[in-house]
Enzyme design. Structure first.
Site, PDB file in Angstrom:
ATOM      1  N   HIS A 225      74.588  21.842  90.150  1.00  0.00           N
ATOM      2  CA  HIS A 225      73.453  21.676  89.236  1.00  0.00           C
ATOM      3  C   HIS A 225      73.920  21.155  87.888  1.00  0.00           C
ATOM      4  O   HIS A 225      75.096  21.237  87.547  1.00  0.00           O
ATOM      5  CB  HIS A 225      72.718  23.014  89.017  1.00  0.00           C
ATOM      6  N   ASP A 227      72.874  21.898  83.856  1.00  0.00           N
ATOM      7  CA  ASP A 227      72.095  22.860  83.085  1.00  0.00           C
ATOM      8  C   ASP A 227      70.959  22.109  82.377  1.00  0.00           C
ATOM      9  O   ASP A 227      71.211  21.109  81.704  1.00  0.00           O
ATOM     10  CB  ASP A 227      72.975  23.552  82.039  1.00  0.00           C
ATOM     11  N   ARG A 292      84.263  37.837  90.168  1.00  0.00           N
ATOM     12  CA  ARG A 292      84.440  36.977  88.992  1.00  0.00           C
ATOM     13  C   ARG A 292      83.262  37.186  88.040  1.00  0.00           C
ATOM     14  O   ARG A 292      82.151  37.467  88.488  1.00  0.00           O
ATOM     15  CB  ARG A 292      84.500  35.520  89.437  1.00  0.00           C
TER      16      ARG A 292
HETATM   17  O1  LIG Z   1      80.111  30.916  86.194  1.00  0.00           O
HETATM   18  C1  LIG Z   1      80.382  29.742  85.981  1.00  0.00           C
HETATM   19  O2  LIG Z   1      81.521  29.326  85.864  1.00  0.00           O
HETATM   20  C2  LIG Z   1      79.272  28.708  85.878  1.00  0.00           C
HETATM   21  C3  LIG Z   1      77.917  29.294  85.672  1.00  0.00           C
HETATM   22  C4  LIG Z   1      76.858  28.268  85.497  1.00  0.00           C
HETATM   23  O3  LIG Z   1      77.010  27.126  85.812  1.00  0.00           O
HETATM   24  C5  LIG Z   1      75.570  28.660  84.915  1.00  0.00           C
HETATM   25  O4  LIG Z   1      75.362  29.867  84.675  1.00  0.00           O
HETATM   26  O5  LIG Z   1      74.733  27.758  84.680  1.00  0.00           O
HETATM   27 FE   LIG Z   2      75.479  25.866  84.862  1.00  0.00          FE
END
Ligand SMILES: O=C(O)CCC(=O)C(=O)O
Ligand SMILES: [Fe+2]
Length: 394
Positions: A225, A227, A292
């Site tokens: 995706h 953002d 994680r």
């Molecule tokens: O946790 C990550 O490294 C990416 C998270 C992410 O892409 C998001 O929260 O939009």
């Molecule tokens: Fe993201």
């Protein structure tokens, strides 16, 4: 987050609907949000297998490259302290601009974020995710909203479920913004009209938690995706990697660096820069043995701000501004229509699961008068209907 006229206006039910699945365990936990005890155990329910709804298509779960993403790590503290001829800052700005124009991601160190505060935030998030699901559900994210606790398997999704839980907060920023200062310094005074673009913005802080997963190669913590927000600052916890960026057809890891913040461009900034800076296409993978965590801060403008590039970037083909000395190949015809953050947030929460093509699908949806998702998705630019899977990724 203040009431958004678009939010909560849809007809979608607050409760998950029964779904057809061929996996008994998944059916058991997905049928009802009230089955908290069963849901709580989902991540560890079957030692060797993930429930079918979490299995992603092969194309999305494409293997990762071992090669780390080529992205600059900029010591902004050193660049700003450079009291000399400004060469340090100029060099840093060049590196950032090049990264933003290629894949949309760079890292910063020397940013001044107190490591003890960062640790406390990560530990606080970890403490929340250890709570029983029923307790976490008290903070449940309402359909169409951007804040609260969310886990795809307790909501309305039926396929391509992300292997994660999230907790999001709104953050209203009353200050003039360093982002605009930066872009003014790099792109010139035509960005000045953006002076207060981010003030009073309603940004979002999101804690991501990715449990260990018995079949990490068949699922994703966060699917591919971009953002939709303007800019994302991401803090990765410890040494567990997971963030990956698509570059030259490969998913390349962005490994955690102690003390570094990952910065990536989002759709709103891509539109604001008329496509000059690329919204970063990324995903997060999960691990067999290790959980994680990450903290993401999504910088967003105020809901009613109109996203429109500065005139300098908007010369129609064949024209050029008199005040620009050399021909600027960055001047392009307008790529995206005017929109507000409220409209894009609404689109990604109600009608479209953020992915690589959110901005084009959104432009098409706006062009169609934004009546319903079905109208938007019937056009070529939005060919894959995602109406049933909105609020999945962002
Ligand atoms: O946790 C990550 O490294 C990416 C998270 C992410 O892409 C998001 O929260 O939009
Ligand atoms: Fe993201």
């Amino acid at each position: 987050m203040p009431e958004n006229p678009h939010h909560n206006s849809g007809s979608r039910s607050d409760h998950p609907v029964p779904v057809a699945m061929d996996d008994d365990a998944a059916r058991h936990v997905l049928l009802s949000a009230s089955a908290d005890a069963a849901i709580d155990d989902l991540w560890g329910q079957q030692p060797n297998k993930i429930p079918d709804p979490f299995v992603w298509p092969h194309a999305d779960a494409l293997a990762s490259s071992e090669r780390e993403l080529d992205a600059p790590v900029v010591d902004v503290g050193a660049a700003m302290r450079d009291a000399g001829d400004g060469e340090g800052m100029r060099r840093a700005a060049e590196l950032v601009a090049a990264a933003c124009a290629s894949h949309g991601l760079f890292q910063v160190t020397g940013h001044g974020l107190d490591p003890a505060l960062a640790r406390a935030a990560l530990d606080g998030a970890a403490g929340f995710f250890r709570l029983p699901l029923a307790t976490k559900q008290r903070a449940r994210r309402a359909p169409g909203n951007l804040t609260g606790f969310a886990a795809a398997h307790v909501d309305r999704f039926t396929s391509n479920l992300p292997w994660k839980e999230t907790l999001s907060f709104a953050h209203r920023d009353h200050h003039r913004h360093v982002v605009v200062d930066y872009f003014t310094s790099v792109l010139g005074t035509d960005f000045k009209p953006l002076g207060d673009f981010f003030s009073d913005g309603c940004s979002i802080m999101r804690c991501n938690y990715y449990p260990a997963c018995p079949e990490p190669e068949r699922t994703l913590g966060t699917g591919p995706h971009c953002d939709p927000s303007a800019l994302t600052l991401l803090l990765q916890d410890g040494d567990v990697d997971g963030l990956q960026v698509l570059a030259a057809g490969e998913w390349r890891p962005v490994r955690p660096r102690p003390g570094a913040l990952v910065v990536n461009i989002g759709d709103t900034f891509m539109a604001l820069s008329n496509g000059r800076y690329r919204s970063c296409l990324h995903r997060a993978v999960v691990h067999r043995e290790r959980e994680r965590r990450s903290l993401a801060f999504f910088l967003c403008p105020r809901e009613d701000r109109v996203v429109r590039p500065p005139p300098r970037l908007l010369t129609a083909a064949g024209e050029h501004h008199e005040d620009i000395e050399e021909e600027d190949e960055q001047q392009q015809p307008r790529r995206y229509p005017d929109f507000t953050w409220a409209e894009l947030a609404h689109f990604t929460q109600r009608h479209y699961r953020a992915d690589a093509r959110t901005l084009d699908a959104f432009a098409c949806w706006l062009g169609a008068g934004a009546p319903t998702c079905a109208a938007a998705t019937s056009s070529a630019a939005c060919d894959e209907s995602q109406a049933d899977e909105a609020q999945g990724t962002f």
